[in-house]
Design an enzyme around this catalytic site. Sequence first.
Site, PDB file in Angstrom:
ATOM      1  N   GLY A 150      17.464  29.132  71.196  1.00 59.29           N
ATOM      2  CA  GLY A 150      18.376  29.996  71.949  1.00 59.29           C
ATOM      3  C   GLY A 150      17.537  30.755  72.941  1.00 59.29           C
ATOM      4  O   GLY A 150      16.741  30.156  73.652  1.00 59.29           O
ATOM      5  N   CYS A 188      12.081  26.170  68.531  1.00 58.52           N
ATOM      6  CA  CYS A 188      12.100  26.566  69.949  1.00 58.52           C
ATOM      7  C   CYS A 188      12.028  28.092  70.095  1.00 58.52           C
ATOM      8  O   CYS A 188      10.986  28.665  69.820  1.00 58.52           O
ATOM      9  CB  CYS A 188      13.297  25.951  70.659  1.00 58.52           C
ATOM     10  SG  CYS A 188      13.052  25.885  72.428  1.00 58.52           S
ATOM     11  N   HIS A 199      13.963  20.626  69.196  1.00 58.07           N
ATOM     12  CA  HIS A 199      15.236  20.903  68.504  1.00 58.07           C
ATOM     13  C   HIS A 199      15.644  19.761  67.575  1.00 58.07           C
ATOM     14  O   HIS A 199      16.502  18.957  67.946  1.00 58.07           O
ATOM     15  CB  HIS A 199      16.348  21.073  69.554  1.00 58.07           C
ATOM     16  CG  HIS A 199      16.309  22.352  70.299  1.00 58.07           C
ATOM     17  ND1 HIS A 199      17.077  23.439  69.967  1.00 58.07           N
ATOM     18  CD2 HIS A 199      15.600  22.717  71.377  1.00 58.07           C
ATOM     19  CE1 HIS A 199      16.849  24.426  70.803  1.00 58.07           C
ATOM     20  NE2 HIS A 199      15.952  24.019  71.673  1.00 58.07           N
ATOM     21  N   GLU A 222      17.690  19.747  65.304  1.00 59.05           N
ATOM     22  CA  GLU A 222      19.113  19.836  64.940  1.00 59.05           C
ATOM     23  C   GLU A 222      20.015  19.148  65.967  1.00 59.05           C
ATOM     24  O   GLU A 222      21.205  19.011  65.746  1.00 59.05           O
ATOM     25  CB  GLU A 222      19.519  21.309  64.743  1.00 59.05           C
ATOM     26  CG  GLU A 222      19.738  22.127  66.000  1.00 59.05           C
ATOM     27  CD  GLU A 222      18.466  22.526  66.743  1.00 59.05           C
ATOM     28  OE1 GLU A 222      17.364  22.051  66.370  1.00 59.05           O
ATOM     29  OE2 GLU A 222      18.581  23.287  67.712  1.00 59.05           O
TER      30      GLU A 222
HETATM   31  N1  GLN Z   1      13.186  29.517  76.706  1.00 56.91           N
HETATM   32  C1  GLN Z   1      13.757  30.072  75.519  1.00 56.91           C
HETATM   33  C2  GLN Z   1      13.069  31.363  75.112  1.00 56.91           C
HETATM   34  O1  GLN Z   1      12.190  31.810  75.750  1.00 56.91           O
HETATM   35  C3  GLN Z   1      13.698  29.089  74.372  1.00 56.91           C
HETATM   36  C4  GLN Z   1      14.578  27.899  74.670  1.00 56.91           C
HETATM   37  C5  GLN Z   1      15.192  27.252  73.468  1.00 56.91           C
HETATM   38  O2  GLN Z   1      15.220  27.819  72.375  1.00 56.91           O
HETATM   39  N2  GLN Z   1      15.764  26.099  73.694  1.00 56.91           N
HETATM   40  O3  GLN Z   1      13.425  31.946  74.131  1.00 56.91           O
END
Ligand code: GLN
Length: 191
Positions: free
Chosen positions: A46, A78, A173, A175
């Site tokens: 996220g 992520c 990811h 998931e």
């Molecule tokens: N760029 C997002 C961040 O800095 C991470 C992206 C992701 O979770 N898909 O939190």
Amino acid sequence: MKIGVLALQGAFIEHKNVLARLGIPSVEVRLPEHLTGLDGLIIPGGESTTIGLLAQKWGLLEPLRAFARSGRPIWGTCAGMILMAREVVDGLPNQPILELMDITVRRNAFGRQVDSFEADLPVPVLGDPPFHAVFIRAPLVERVGARVDVLASLEDGTAVAVRQGHMLATAFHPELTGDVRFHRYFLQLTG
Ligand code: GLN
């Protein structure tokens, strides 16, 4: 067994869906009391700044650290990987993180042109075939501490999946693909 998924923002439903496919009950964690009785926790992808600020606002940062100290596994994917790190490069000033793993993570590391890509990643602990990994504005692991194992790297040697004891972090990811092997691997860490 019951697994929590931090549900402040981001791709938490997708993790719950994979767990359901594996027959594992899951709980959406939004408040410290939701951590009671869980055997493990997933921090989804996220926006790490949003997830961190909401965790701070709802008083979750210290309970999450205590959860880790209790020996129960936590897996960050992520944005979740950013929260797991001891140090973040290119984060926002004072971005709240959990500092659970001895890694330095560079946020949005792959730049604008190639900020999303997919790769077939050899992951020795999962065996064959390679794991189809989806990277979305992903972080990369810039420094790996002595007690951290690298589980997978890109062809150029960049670490993108790491484990330190019962802590796990992936820049991609799992998931979002049909492949449940990483979730199974995490469930094994619950002992
Ligand atoms: N760029 C997002 C961040 O800095 C991470 C992206 C992701 O979770 N898909 O939190």
